[in-house]
Structure formats: structure tokens, C-alpha cells
Design a protein around this motif. Sequence first.
Motif, PDB file in Angstrom:
ATOM      1  N   ASP A 131       0.851  -1.185   0.000  1.00 16.85           N
ATOM      2  CA  ASP A 131       0.000   0.000   0.000  1.00 16.85           C
ATOM      3  C   ASP A 131       0.893   1.243   0.000  1.00 16.85           C
ATOM      4  O   ASP A 131       1.581   1.524   0.982  1.00 16.85           O
ATOM      5  N   VAL A 143      -3.426  11.366  12.611  1.00 19.67           N
ATOM      6  CA  VAL A 143      -3.021   9.993  12.294  1.00 19.67           C
ATOM      7  C   VAL A 143      -2.502   9.979  10.858  1.00 19.67           C
ATOM      8  O   VAL A 143      -3.230  10.361   9.934  1.00 19.67           O
ATOM      9  N   ARG A 144      -1.250   9.569  10.668  1.00 15.55           N
ATOM     10  CA  ARG A 144      -0.655   9.440   9.343  1.00 15.55           C
ATOM     11  C   ARG A 144      -0.330   7.970   9.089  1.00 15.55           C
ATOM     12  O   ARG A 144       0.449   7.370   9.826  1.00 15.55           O
ATOM     13  N   GLN A 145      -0.927   7.432   8.045  1.00 17.01           N
ATOM     14  CA  GLN A 145      -0.723   6.030   7.728  1.00 17.01           C
ATOM     15  C   GLN A 145       0.678   5.822   7.139  1.00 17.01           C
ATOM     16  O   GLN A 145       1.155   6.636   6.359  1.00 17.01           O
ATOM     17  N   PRO A 146       1.352   4.756   7.518  1.00 10.83           N
ATOM     18  CA  PRO A 146       2.698   4.514   6.964  1.00 10.83           C
ATOM     19  C   PRO A 146       2.628   4.165   5.484  1.00 10.83           C
ATOM     20  O   PRO A 146       1.708   3.490   5.017  1.00 10.83           O
ATOM     21  N   ALA A 178       3.225  -0.046   3.524  1.00 13.49           N
ATOM     22  CA  ALA A 178       2.801  -1.122   4.414  1.00 13.49           C
ATOM     23  C   ALA A 178       2.335  -2.322   3.592  1.00 13.49           C
ATOM     24  O   ALA A 178       1.773  -2.183   2.498  1.00 13.49           O
ATOM     25  N   GLN A 238      -0.852   7.549   0.558  1.00 16.31           N
ATOM     26  CA  GLN A 238      -0.509   8.441   1.665  1.00 16.31           C
ATOM     27  C   GLN A 238      -1.793   9.068   2.196  1.00 16.31           C
ATOM     28  O   GLN A 238      -2.516   9.738   1.464  1.00 16.31           O
ATOM     29  N   SER A 239      -2.084   8.845   3.462  1.00 12.79           N
ATOM     30  CA  SER A 239      -3.302   9.383   4.083  1.00 12.79           C
ATOM     31  C   SER A 239      -2.965   9.950   5.450  1.00 12.79           C
ATOM     32  O   SER A 239      -2.114   9.417   6.172  1.00 12.79           O
ATOM     33  N   GLU A 240      -3.617  11.032   5.772  1.00 11.84           N
ATOM     34  CA  GLU A 240      -3.443  11.686   7.069  1.00 11.84           C
ATOM     35  C   GLU A 240      -4.822  12.049   7.603  1.00 11.84           C
ATOM     36  O   GLU A 240      -5.623  12.678   6.897  1.00 11.84           O
ATOM     37  N   GLN A 241      -5.108  11.671   8.820  1.00 10.35           N
ATOM     38  CA  GLN A 241      -6.427  11.859   9.420  1.00 10.35           C
ATOM     39  C   GLN A 241      -6.304  12.802  10.610  1.00 10.35           C
ATOM     40  O   GLN A 241      -5.443  12.625  11.476  1.00 10.35           O
ATOM     41  N   LYS A 250      -0.071  -5.037   2.628  1.00 13.14           N
ATOM     42  CA  LYS A 250      -1.488  -5.315   2.754  1.00 13.14           C
ATOM     43  C   LYS A 250      -1.770  -6.812   2.733  1.00 13.14           C
ATOM     44  O   LYS A 250      -2.650  -7.294   3.450  1.00 13.14           O
TER      45      LYS A 250
END
Length: 539
Positions: A256, A358-361, A364, A259-262, A366
Motif C-alpha cells: 500500500d 493519524v498518518r498512515q505509513p 505497508a 498516503q493518508s493523514e487523518q 497489505k
Amino acid sequence: MRLPMQQKLLSIIALSLVAALVVAAWTWTRAPTFSVLFTNVSERDGGHIIAALQQLNVPFKFSDSGGAILVPQQQVHELRMRLASQGLPKGGLVGFELMETQKLGMSQFIEQINFQRALEGELSRSIQSLAAVQGARVHLAIPKQTGFLRDDQKPSASVVLNVAPGRSLDPNQVAGIAHMVAASVPHLPAANVSVIDQNGSLLSSEKGNGRGAGLDASQLKYVQEIEAIYVRRIETILAPLLGPGNFRAQVTADIDFSQSEQVAETYKPNPPTEASIRSQQVSEDGSGKPAAAGVPGALSNQPPVPATAPITAPPAPGTPGAAAGATAPGATAGVSAAAQGRRDATTHYELDKTIRHVRQPVGAIKRLSAAVVVNHRKDVGGDGKASFKPMSAKEMTQINDLVKEAMGYNKDRGDSLNVQNTPFATGDKQEVEATPFWKNPTLIGWVLEGLKYLVFAGLAGYLFFGVVKPFLRKLMERAATLPEPPPPGSLAYEGGPGSPASYDHKVQAARDLARQEPKAVAMVIKDWVGGNQPAGKVQ
């Protein structure tokens, strides 16, 4: 050994011819092999290079098309380094040396143009230093700066590359060229740099190289490295158990790269016992007389108790649930209660607030999918013959468990593993060579060089055994038939008249001549008999 003059001349001519052929063959074998020194040079650079080669006394020639300068092969690298120390070839580009020839009275516009030309030349030289690039041209579009920010324009650049034959530039190299140009020009973003090749193909397009779709060569390389790591883990754990060559393993990794940041901001209700006061305002008015209200009596004239944390304040005195004899704090019976007029209180409580980032690595895993093929076990019987038998269920379960542990099998992640036991195909191994040995350039060069020496050795052998040796043999046979002269110093050699040695020698010579040439001797005697030779005198 005395030879006739004709035979001496033939011997000299033959030896001279043999010597000339040997020298010509040796010169041919030692003739240098010419290789390309420079190609596609400008006329000015070509003239400077030829002048430098003439000063160095280096032989040179041009190719059939005239587009390359050829020099002896063993001197190519040395000459390139020596010419590079002289700044040759310059490539027709000018750099910051253009600023050294500034003339007095030059306008600011000309100075700016010369600076831009020098900067373009320096960037072109830097790009040409790359191994896969033969030539480069850089064009800069630098707008004129103004004092108005709203009219400010960003500069842009375009790069034309001449890529070497058989070479290509990957997206990382193209991005490196774009960033180098952008970093060399003030306020130039890398997105405003366009890179094309000699065929007109746009190399810096984000859509073309996959960056717009989130794909990158480094990401593909990362996926391959991850898969190779898991394959090595499986091979390391199975090699001692099954032996090398008795299994094959492949792993597919689903990575994966999104890039996502919550960011979350949460408000929760305040528990009554955990509330905290942010601010509180109290307003009291005690100048007026208390107004009669409510049920007559002391209890109805008591002010309410001030609110404090927690929110639920204790019940007022006299109300159900209040302690017997309890009195409100801050108030006294009798005169104090009657003197209080009005009291307002405003209380602000803190809210329960949670802010979470929250920043997803990136990168990663899957999901992992692994496939392992195991060969049948080899069994050697008592007669020495080998046979292959499938493995038992227990052995397959053991292999399956080992592979799961080696790859970090995670059922919740959706990993899959498939282990099969099947006999391997026993075909003849065919070694496929990338390049046949007869097409190896190094081997071809050695063969050609060896052929030169073989031809020279064959020609020399033919001249010696086929020409010189038979000719010398004939001369020796011819010389053996001639009478040998007396040794120097003897009386016969001196030829003194009346000496015994001279007389015996002449007699022996006459006998030999009569034996070899009887007709000639008969003619001589006939002439003597028919002539007026004095009697008693023998020549």
C-alpha cells in the motif's frame, strides 16, 4: 667457391626480393589498428583536435563518412585524457568564460543576455557529463522582474538531450536533470522544466512516467526487494531440510503506497464530577431593600446557594434532602439576609476536546501470497536404483508450518500459502549463453591479431623453404662441379713457370676438363694441331 657473374646477380636479386617481402610482411603485421577518437565534432573543434594531434606526432585519419577522427587503438584513452586537459573538444558551447570578454560600454541588456548564454552553456556541459548523454542543449526563459507582485512570472526551462545509442534514461535520472536545472536558476520550480530527447519524446511528463498515477520506479524496486526478502527466508528455512534444487518458492506482495493523514477533533459530554470551570462572573446588588415575596417566613427569604463545581449544587436549606439546621454559606440569619438585594452568577465550564493526527505509513504490506513447489523425495533402493516418491502428509504439514513461520503468515491480513508436492521435470539442461563466443569482440580481435602473425610466418616459411633453399641448393650443386682453385700461397696458386706444382696442376686440370667436356677438349687439340703452335711449349 667461385660463381659466374650471372649467378651472383641472380642470388643478390633473390635475396633482395626475399628481404623486401619479409620487411613488407613485418610492416603489415605491425601496422596500427585505428579506433574512433571523437565523433560528430564541430568543424572548429575538429581543427583544434587535428592541430593538437600533429603537435603530438600522432598518426590519424578520417572515417569513410568523415564524421569521426581515427587514431591508433592503443593510444585512444591516452589521447582523450591529454586533449581533455587542453579543453578539447569544447562541443561548441560557451560557459562563464564568455563573461571574461566583456567590453566597456556594454548595455545592461547585452550583459543579461551573455549571462543567460553562459548559464545555459554551463548547464549543458554538466548534463553532458552523464554517461548516457552524448549531447545536451538548455534553453532558459527568464522573465523580466517587475515591482508588482501580481505580475510576477516564474521562469521556465527546456532541455534537449541526445541520448547515446542503446542507452536510455529512467524517470529518476530525468527528474535529477530537471532538479539540477531548477536548482541552478533562481525561482525556477522543477515542474517548469521540460526534458525531451533527440526523437522529440517528452521525458519529463508526469503522466508518461507514472508519477501522476502514484507509480514510481523506486516503488516497483521496493516491491521486488520485499518479495526477494521473503523468498530468501523461505529458501533459507527449506534448504537444509530438502536440499538445494528440490524446491521453488515465489512470493507476491501487495504493498500500500497510498498516503493518508487523518485529523479528528472530538467533543465529549462533561461528567458532573469531572467538570472544570473556565471562567465565572458574579454580579451583586445590595443597595435596595429586599422586596417581600413568597411565603412569609425566614426560610423563603434565604438567597440560593452560589453554584460551584460540580454542577449539582447542594439543596437549599429547608428543602427536602437538606440537612437539619443547615445554613447557606455566605449568608447569615436576620439582618444580613434582609440586606442582600440581587445576585447574578455566570459560569463557563471547559469542554472535553481531543485532537488526533493519524498518518498512515507508506509501503505497508497489505497482503502476502506465497507458492512453494516441493520435489518428490529421492529414495535409493537396495539394488542401487533411485526412485522418487511423494512425501507423506506429516512432512507436508511440517513444510507448510515452516513456510508460514518464515513468511510471517497473518490470517487476519488475508495472506495465502499454497504448498504442492510434485515431481520435477528431468530435462537436459541447456546452457544458453548471452553472447556466442565467436561473436565476442575481444576474441575476434585476438583472432585477427593472430592471423596476422600466422600469415607472416607462412610467407616467411614459403620464401625460405620454397625459394631460398632450392636456389641455394642448385648453386651448391653447380659449384661442386667446378674445379677447386689451389690454396693461396702455394706454387700452383702463384703459377710460377716451370714449377712442378704448376705443371701437375695444369695436367690434372686438363684431365678433368677432358673428362667433363670431351668435345671442347677435342676442338682445342684440333686447333693446336692445325695452328702454328711452337713445338715443345705447352701452355
